[in-house]
Design an enzyme around this catalytic site. Structure first.
Site, PDB file in Angstrom:
ATOM      1  N   ASP A  77      44.178  14.171  33.851  1.00  0.00           N
ATOM      2  CA  ASP A  77      45.271  13.215  33.733  1.00  0.00           C
ATOM      3  C   ASP A  77      46.582  13.998  33.817  1.00  0.00           C
ATOM      4  O   ASP A  77      46.581  15.233  33.866  1.00  0.00           O
ATOM      5  CB  ASP A  77      45.151  12.392  32.449  1.00  0.00           C
ATOM      6  CG  ASP A  77      45.297  13.215  31.190  1.00  0.00           C
ATOM      7  OD1 ASP A  77      45.094  14.445  31.251  1.00  0.00           O
ATOM      8  OD2 ASP A  77      45.614  12.644  30.124  1.00  0.00           O
ATOM      9  N   ASP A  79      48.974  15.057  31.907  1.00  0.00           N
ATOM     10  CA  ASP A  79      49.285  16.182  31.022  1.00  0.00           C
ATOM     11  C   ASP A  79      48.089  17.108  30.846  1.00  0.00           C
ATOM     12  O   ASP A  79      48.109  18.012  30.003  1.00  0.00           O
ATOM     13  CB  ASP A  79      49.833  15.711  29.673  1.00  0.00           C
ATOM     14  CG  ASP A  79      48.823  14.943  28.850  1.00  0.00           C
ATOM     15  OD1 ASP A  79      47.769  14.570  29.406  1.00  0.00           O
ATOM     16  OD2 ASP A  79      49.085  14.694  27.662  1.00  0.00           O
ATOM     17  N   SER A 120      51.242  11.463  28.968  1.00  0.00           N
ATOM     18  CA  SER A 120      49.805  11.522  29.200  1.00  0.00           C
ATOM     19  C   SER A 120      49.433  10.670  30.407  1.00  0.00           C
ATOM     20  O   SER A 120      50.029  10.782  31.468  1.00  0.00           O
ATOM     21  CB  SER A 120      49.054  11.102  27.938  1.00  0.00           C
ATOM     22  OG  SER A 120      47.665  11.298  28.076  1.00  0.00           O
ATOM     23  N   LYS A 142      42.042  18.137  22.569  1.00  0.00           N
ATOM     24  CA  LYS A 142      41.359  18.035  23.850  1.00  0.00           C
ATOM     25  C   LYS A 142      42.122  18.856  24.880  1.00  0.00           C
ATOM     26  O   LYS A 142      43.344  18.929  24.854  1.00  0.00           O
ATOM     27  CB  LYS A 142      41.228  16.569  24.275  1.00  0.00           C
ATOM     28  CG  LYS A 142      42.508  15.767  24.344  1.00  0.00           C
ATOM     29  CD  LYS A 142      42.187  14.326  24.672  1.00  0.00           C
ATOM     30  CE  LYS A 142      43.448  13.458  24.710  1.00  0.00           C
ATOM     31  NZ  LYS A 142      44.057  13.279  23.370  1.00  0.00           N
TER      32      LYS A 142
END
Length: 591
Positions: free
Chosen positions: A301, A303, A144, A417
């Site tokens: 971000d 990922d 992430s 998300k």
């Protein structure tokens, strides 16, 4: 030596040794001999006994780790630590196994059972895609937005959402009982020849973009818009997916920041690959946008599950929207689009929106006025995703969910998300607003004018001493005597307390919290008589005590400048009276 025993599947591992490790390397031969009750025949055997003492208390040993390891790079790291007699680092690597956090594992890449490496991933293993293909579970390897030395391992259940209890405990138990790699686990050439291998990428990729097209409502506006968008994937995987999403919505491709569009695990152009850091991550994006005349910046971000948005203002300055502000905009937009498509007034009774308990309550305010349902969950999309799935299974419609950490679920086809769908839906919202001579900033003000201003501020203190952290929260639970919470914070009166560590909630008739509780983490929410809400909680992955404060005002009588000033005073009081940073030697967030 510690006795050997076998788990339920016959995997051998060394039982924990309940002896404290030597605190200094000097005289380690004698310490090891005396504590272990054995006399090693040579220095190497003595070192082995000493190492077992150093790392045995946490339930793991470097010896068994090396026996099961085939990665020469990782094994050399361990051997070097042994040769250096580095007890501290060995204890850190082997003192305890990684535990499931938000919905999986995250740790630095390195040697030992406390870090991410080939062996720990194998031990752990013995996503949209899950529900689409009706799979039993899914795994995503992702670091992430975390530092480059970290890596992560997320687990999703058959419902397509991140795992919650009891699945995390069941998986942890299975790992402990099956630590020895299965035969040929290291032979990755078997993957290509396996009859079980199926790569669904092409069809899944096509179906995903077909599904999110259901949220495209203004295709003609998208085709004709004069707005220009700049996009950065911050050296991650988002570039081609956002390009495809824009194509699916009939937009021209966004301008990609060339230095950051391709994956690079070193993240050479940013200090941290985390868009939550705000303007510092957008330096190259600002430069490209200024050069090309773009008015909106979209940043994922690495990922691509988070989204940061910035907009150029008439003054020439750039406004970077907080997660709560973009949550307000997306919530308003998605509800507006749904309302335009659903003229039956009765349909709204089955509509839901969700946000985490540390996020803005703006969706609650919109729900109260518009008539749909709002629910808050614990922090993290594993809670929102699972709740969304439960509601959907009951025939309800979950339009939107968000968390203040720039995470947005804009489509129920992904129960997590998703920064890709959020990016293109934000682009469509911006384009539609432009036809009304409105910017994102002006629309945000209009939302606050209609539903009430919600001013937020979040930050954290760093504390590496778990004892201090525990004492800080225990002091809040025994503020004016045993089992009494604060009745005020400076000049601000406390009107309610919810403690999700102990399960106490003063607002409930039985004083028991409705949301799930956990004794393994600290989390207290204070409600204030002036409309303020503040949550203090520990981080599950970092040595931080975080706080999230919000001042909510009713619509029609709001002065944003006054509210910001009052919120600032409330936050200062919370830091002074509740955190007591000087007394507790807390390190403030570096600005």
């Amino acid at each position: 030596m510690a006795p050997m025993h076998r788990g339920s599947q016959g995997a051998a591992h060394i039982a924990p040794t309940p002896i404290a490790a030597p605190t200094a390397p000097i005289g380690w031969e004698l310490q090891s001999v005396g504590a272990a009750g054995v006399v090693p025949a040579d220095r190497a055997a003595c070192r082995t006994a000493w190492l077992r003492l150093c790392v045995g208390a946490g339930g793991g040993t470097c010896c068994s780790f090396l026996e099961m390891l085939e990665n020469t790079k990782t094994s050399e790291i361990v051997k070097q630590l042994v040769a250096e007699e580095n007890a501290g680092e060995l204890q850190k690597c082997f003192g305890s196994r990684m535990e499931f956090g938000t919905a999986g594992l995250r740790a630095a890449m390195g040697a030992g059972i406390s870090q991410m490496n080939d062996l720990t991933v194998i031990q752990t293993t013995q996503p949209y895609t899950i529900t689409h293909l009706k799979l039993s579970a899914g795994i995503m390897i992702t670091a992430s937005h975390n530092p480059k030395q970290d890596n992560g391992y997320k687990v999703y259940w058959e419902n397509g959402a991140q795992i919650t209890s009891p699945h995390d405990k069941g998986i942890s138990q299975a790992i402990e009982e099956n630590q020895e790699p299965w035969p040929q686990a290291w032979d990755d050439s078997l993957v290509d020849s396996s009859l079980l291998l199926h790569d669904p990428y092409v069809t899944i990729n096509k179906d995903y973009f077909k599904d999110i097209q259901k949220h495209c409502f203004h295709r003609n506006i998208n085709k004709e818009t004069k707005l220009k968008f700049t996009h950065t994937s911050v050296h991650g995987v988002g570039h081609e997916f956002v390009q495809s999403a824009f194509k699916a919505f009939d937009f021209k491709p966004p301008l990609a920041v060339p230095e950051q569009k391709d994956p690079d695990p070193e993240f050479p152009t940013v200090k941290y690959p985390n868009p939550e850091e705000g303007k510092g991550v957008l330096t190259l994006s600002f430069a490209l946008a200024e050069k090309e005349g773009a008015g909106i910046i979209l940043a994922n971000d690495p990922d691509a599950d988070r989204l940061l948005v910035a907009e150029k203002q008439e003054s020439g300055e750039w406004k970077v929207f907080s997660g709560n502000e973009l949550g307000a905009l997306l919530g308003w937009w998605i509800f507006t689009c749904w309302k335009n498509q659903n003229q039956d007034p009765a349909a709204i009774k089955d509509v839901y929106m969700l946000s985490s308990t540390v996020s803005s309550k703006i969706l609650r305010a919109i729900a109260l006025k518009e008539g749909f349902h709002f629910e808050e969950t614990l922090t993290g999309f594993k809670w929102m995703g699972n709740r969304a799935k439960q509601l959907t299974d009951q025939g309800k419609t979950v339009l939107f969910a968000f968390e203040e950490a720039i995470g947005y679920m804009c489509s129920p086809v992904v129960l997590d998300k998703d920064g890709v769908s959020a990016a293109v839906i934000t682009a469509e919202m911006s384009s539609w607003l432009a036809t009304k001579n409105l910017s994102l900033s002006l629309q945000l003000k209009a939302i606050y004018d209609e539903y009430g201003y919600h001013i937020t501020k979040a930050s954290y203190f760093i504390c590496h001493d778990p004892k201090t952290v525990k004492e800080l929260f225990e002091n809040l639970r025994n503020y004016d005597g045993k089992n009494t919470y604060p009745k005020s914070c400076g000049k601000f009166k406390v009107s309610g307390v919810r403690d999700l560590t102990t399960g106490y909630d003063s607002s409930q008739p039985d004083q028991k919290a409705v949301l799930p509780t956990s004794k393994s983490s600290q989390m207290i929410t204070f409600t204030f008589a002036n409309g303020g809400v503040a949550t203090m909680r520990t981080s599950g992955t970092e040595p931080k005590i975080k706080y999230y404060a919000e001042l909510c005002a009713p619509p029609g009588n709001s002065d944003p400048d006054q509210l910001k000033e009052e919120l600032g005073e409330l936050v200062s009081a919370i830091e002074e009276y509740f955190f007591q940073p000087e007394k507790n030697k807390l390190q403030p967030k570096a600005e």
